[in-house]
Design a protein around this motif. Sequence first.
Motif, PDB file in Angstrom:
ATOM      1  N   ASN A   1     -12.218 -58.339  -5.815  1.00  0.00           N
ATOM      2  CA  ASN A   1     -11.006 -57.882  -5.141  1.00  0.00           C
ATOM      3  C   ASN A   1     -10.565 -59.007  -4.230  1.00  0.00           C
ATOM      4  O   ASN A   1     -11.403 -59.649  -3.587  1.00  0.00           O
ATOM      5  CB  ASN A   1     -11.285 -56.646  -4.272  1.00  0.00           C
ATOM      6  CG  ASN A   1     -11.610 -55.428  -5.088  1.00  0.00           C
ATOM      7  OD1 ASN A   1     -10.996 -55.182  -6.111  1.00  0.00           O
ATOM      8  ND2 ASN A   1     -12.573 -54.656  -4.633  1.00  0.00           N
ATOM      9  N   TRP A   2      -9.252 -59.238  -4.105  1.00  0.00           N
ATOM     10  CA  TRP A   2      -8.748 -60.291  -3.230  1.00  0.00           C
ATOM     11  C   TRP A   2      -7.667 -59.743  -2.315  1.00  0.00           C
ATOM     12  O   TRP A   2      -6.687 -59.168  -2.773  1.00  0.00           O
ATOM     13  CB  TRP A   2      -8.241 -61.487  -4.033  1.00  0.00           C
ATOM     14  CG  TRP A   2      -9.375 -62.166  -4.727  1.00  0.00           C
ATOM     15  CD1 TRP A   2      -9.698 -62.093  -6.049  1.00  0.00           C
ATOM     16  CD2 TRP A   2     -10.382 -62.983  -4.119  1.00  0.00           C
ATOM     17  NE1 TRP A   2     -10.838 -62.821  -6.295  1.00  0.00           N
ATOM     18  CE2 TRP A   2     -11.280 -63.382  -5.129  1.00  0.00           C
ATOM     19  CE3 TRP A   2     -10.618 -63.425  -2.816  1.00  0.00           C
ATOM     20  CZ2 TRP A   2     -12.390 -64.190  -4.872  1.00  0.00           C
ATOM     21  CZ3 TRP A   2     -11.710 -64.232  -2.564  1.00  0.00           C
ATOM     22  CH2 TRP A   2     -12.585 -64.605  -3.589  1.00  0.00           C
ATOM     23  N   TYR A   3      -7.894 -59.916  -1.000  1.00  0.00           N
ATOM     24  CA  TYR A   3      -6.992 -59.463   0.053  1.00  0.00           C
ATOM     25  C   TYR A   3      -6.363 -60.679   0.697  1.00  0.00           C
ATOM     26  O   TYR A   3      -7.066 -61.589   1.130  1.00  0.00           O
ATOM     27  CB  TYR A   3      -7.769 -58.711   1.142  1.00  0.00           C
ATOM     28  CG  TYR A   3      -8.488 -57.475   0.672  1.00  0.00           C
ATOM     29  CD1 TYR A   3      -7.963 -56.217   0.933  1.00  0.00           C
ATOM     30  CD2 TYR A   3      -9.697 -57.566  -0.010  1.00  0.00           C
ATOM     31  CE1 TYR A   3      -8.634 -55.071   0.524  1.00  0.00           C
ATOM     32  CE2 TYR A   3     -10.374 -56.433  -0.424  1.00  0.00           C
ATOM     33  CZ  TYR A   3      -9.831 -55.187  -0.156  1.00  0.00           C
ATOM     34  OH  TYR A   3     -10.486 -54.058  -0.567  1.00  0.00           O
ATOM     35  N   ARG A   4      -5.049 -60.687   0.781  1.00  0.00           N
ATOM     36  CA  ARG A   4      -4.367 -61.812   1.440  1.00  0.00           C
ATOM     37  C   ARG A   4      -4.680 -61.770   2.939  1.00  0.00           C
ATOM     38  O   ARG A   4      -4.833 -60.689   3.512  1.00  0.00           O
ATOM     39  CB  ARG A   4      -2.866 -61.725   1.199  1.00  0.00           C
ATOM     40  CG  ARG A   4      -2.155 -62.997   1.613  1.00  0.00           C
ATOM     41  CD  ARG A   4      -0.724 -62.979   1.157  1.00  0.00           C
ATOM     42  NE  ARG A   4      -0.062 -64.208   1.579  1.00  0.00           N
ATOM     43  CZ  ARG A   4       0.848 -64.816   0.883  1.00  0.00           C
ATOM     44  NH1 ARG A   4       1.256 -64.306  -0.266  1.00  0.00           N
ATOM     45  NH2 ARG A   4       1.400 -65.922   1.316  1.00  0.00           N
TER      46      ARG A   4
ATOM     47  N   ALA B   1     -11.536 -56.451   2.935  1.00  0.00           N
ATOM     48  CA  ALA B   1     -10.452 -56.179   3.879  1.00  0.00           C
ATOM     49  C   ALA B   1     -10.842 -56.641   5.283  1.00  0.00           C
ATOM     50  O   ALA B   1     -10.007 -57.143   6.030  1.00  0.00           O
ATOM     51  CB  ALA B   1     -10.122 -54.689   3.878  1.00  0.00           C
TER      52      ALA B   1
ATOM     53  N   SER C   1      -4.065 -58.896   5.580  1.00  0.00           N
ATOM     54  CA  SER C   1      -3.696 -57.666   4.874  1.00  0.00           C
ATOM     55  C   SER C   1      -4.896 -56.731   4.760  1.00  0.00           C
ATOM     56  O   SER C   1      -6.032 -57.171   4.666  1.00  0.00           O
ATOM     57  CB  SER C   1      -3.186 -58.004   3.470  1.00  0.00           C
ATOM     58  OG  SER C   1      -2.902 -56.811   2.774  1.00  0.00           O
ATOM     59  N   GLU C   2      -4.617 -55.442   4.765  1.00  0.00           N
ATOM     60  CA  GLU C   2      -5.675 -54.447   4.571  1.00  0.00           C
ATOM     61  C   GLU C   2      -5.637 -53.881   3.155  1.00  0.00           C
ATOM     62  O   GLU C   2      -6.444 -53.042   2.799  1.00  0.00           O
ATOM     63  CB  GLU C   2      -5.535 -53.327   5.603  1.00  0.00           C
ATOM     64  CG  GLU C   2      -5.786 -53.806   7.016  1.00  0.00           C
ATOM     65  CD  GLU C   2      -5.656 -52.709   8.058  1.00  0.00           C
ATOM     66  OE1 GLU C   2      -5.440 -51.543   7.688  1.00  0.00           O
ATOM     67  OE2 GLU C   2      -5.777 -53.025   9.249  1.00  0.00           O
ATOM     68  N   SER C   3      -4.685 -54.342   2.354  1.00  0.00           N
ATOM     69  CA  SER C   3      -4.543 -53.855   0.982  1.00  0.00           C
ATOM     70  C   SER C   3      -4.920 -54.951  -0.008  1.00  0.00           C
ATOM     71  O   SER C   3      -4.643 -56.130   0.213  1.00  0.00           O
ATOM     72  CB  SER C   3      -3.099 -53.446   0.707  1.00  0.00           C
ATOM     73  OG  SER C   3      -2.686 -52.465   1.615  1.00  0.00           O
ATOM     74  N   VAL C   4      -5.513 -54.541  -1.111  1.00  0.00           N
ATOM     75  CA  VAL C   4      -5.883 -55.489  -2.158  1.00  0.00           C
ATOM     76  C   VAL C   4      -4.616 -56.115  -2.736  1.00  0.00           C
ATOM     77  O   VAL C   4      -3.668 -55.407  -3.074  1.00  0.00           O
ATOM     78  CB  VAL C   4      -6.673 -54.778  -3.284  1.00  0.00           C
ATOM     79  CG1 VAL C   4      -6.908 -55.707  -4.458  1.00  0.00           C
ATOM     80  CG2 VAL C   4      -7.996 -54.257  -2.771  1.00  0.00           C
ATOM     81  N   SER C   5      -4.606 -57.435  -2.835  1.00  0.00           N
ATOM     82  CA  SER C   5      -3.474 -58.126  -3.458  1.00  0.00           C
ATOM     83  C   SER C   5      -3.613 -58.128  -4.969  1.00  0.00           C
ATOM     84  O   SER C   5      -2.636 -57.963  -5.694  1.00  0.00           O
ATOM     85  CB  SER C   5      -3.390 -59.571  -2.960  1.00  0.00           C
ATOM     86  OG  SER C   5      -3.103 -59.594  -1.591  1.00  0.00           O
TER      87      SER C   5
ATOM     88  N   PHE D   1      -7.093 -65.896   0.628  1.00  0.00           N
ATOM     89  CA  PHE D   1      -7.457 -64.550   0.208  1.00  0.00           C
ATOM     90  C   PHE D   1      -8.928 -64.342   0.540  1.00  0.00           C
ATOM     91  O   PHE D   1      -9.727 -65.274   0.444  1.00  0.00           O
ATOM     92  CB  PHE D   1      -7.262 -64.370  -1.309  1.00  0.00           C
ATOM     93  CG  PHE D   1      -5.837 -64.419  -1.755  1.00  0.00           C
ATOM     94  CD1 PHE D   1      -5.038 -63.282  -1.714  1.00  0.00           C
ATOM     95  CD2 PHE D   1      -5.283 -65.592  -2.229  1.00  0.00           C
ATOM     96  CE1 PHE D   1      -3.722 -63.319  -2.127  1.00  0.00           C
ATOM     97  CE2 PHE D   1      -3.970 -65.651  -2.648  1.00  0.00           C
ATOM     98  CZ  PHE D   1      -3.179 -64.508  -2.601  1.00  0.00           C
TER      99      PHE D   1
ATOM    100  N   ALA E   1     -10.399 -60.383   5.621  1.00  0.00           N
ATOM    101  CA  ALA E   1      -8.986 -60.768   5.695  1.00  0.00           C
ATOM    102  C   ALA E   1      -8.435 -60.665   7.113  1.00  0.00           C
ATOM    103  O   ALA E   1      -7.403 -61.251   7.425  1.00  0.00           O
ATOM    104  CB  ALA E   1      -8.157 -59.910   4.748  1.00  0.00           C
TER     105      ALA E   1
END
Length: 135
Positions: A44-47, A125, A50-54, A121, A128
Amino acid sequence: MSKKEKTILYAICAVIVCAVVAVCVTQNTTGSREKEMKKLLANNWYRQWSESVSFTLYDDGTVTIPGSYGQGKWSLVNDDVLKISDFYGETMTLKIDDLDDQWLVVYEMENGQQSEEKITFWNTAEGAQTLRAKF
């Protein structure tokens, strides 16, 4: 065949054997580097911030992009370019600057031109939400 000719022939054979071994070692190292990078990328990669997966990259070469229909595909090109295509084939090209077991740092590529801004990324979360510092 004289002794001098045999010596020259043995020297040539030795050089050829060394060259073949060097090529084999180089190819094996390159293959293992690509394997290691693909293993690190499948996550999984989060920018940053951000708290949401990109996006989520899977080891089978598929990708899930939240808010996008269906699964897309991803690939690693030349050990430093990540190509991510959505279900419809629209592709995002990212030049990898740094990759480890916590983060992925990239530059966006558009029309063969690399952006000046790095994008970080994280694979969690929580990560990030922190500043990236590598010592």
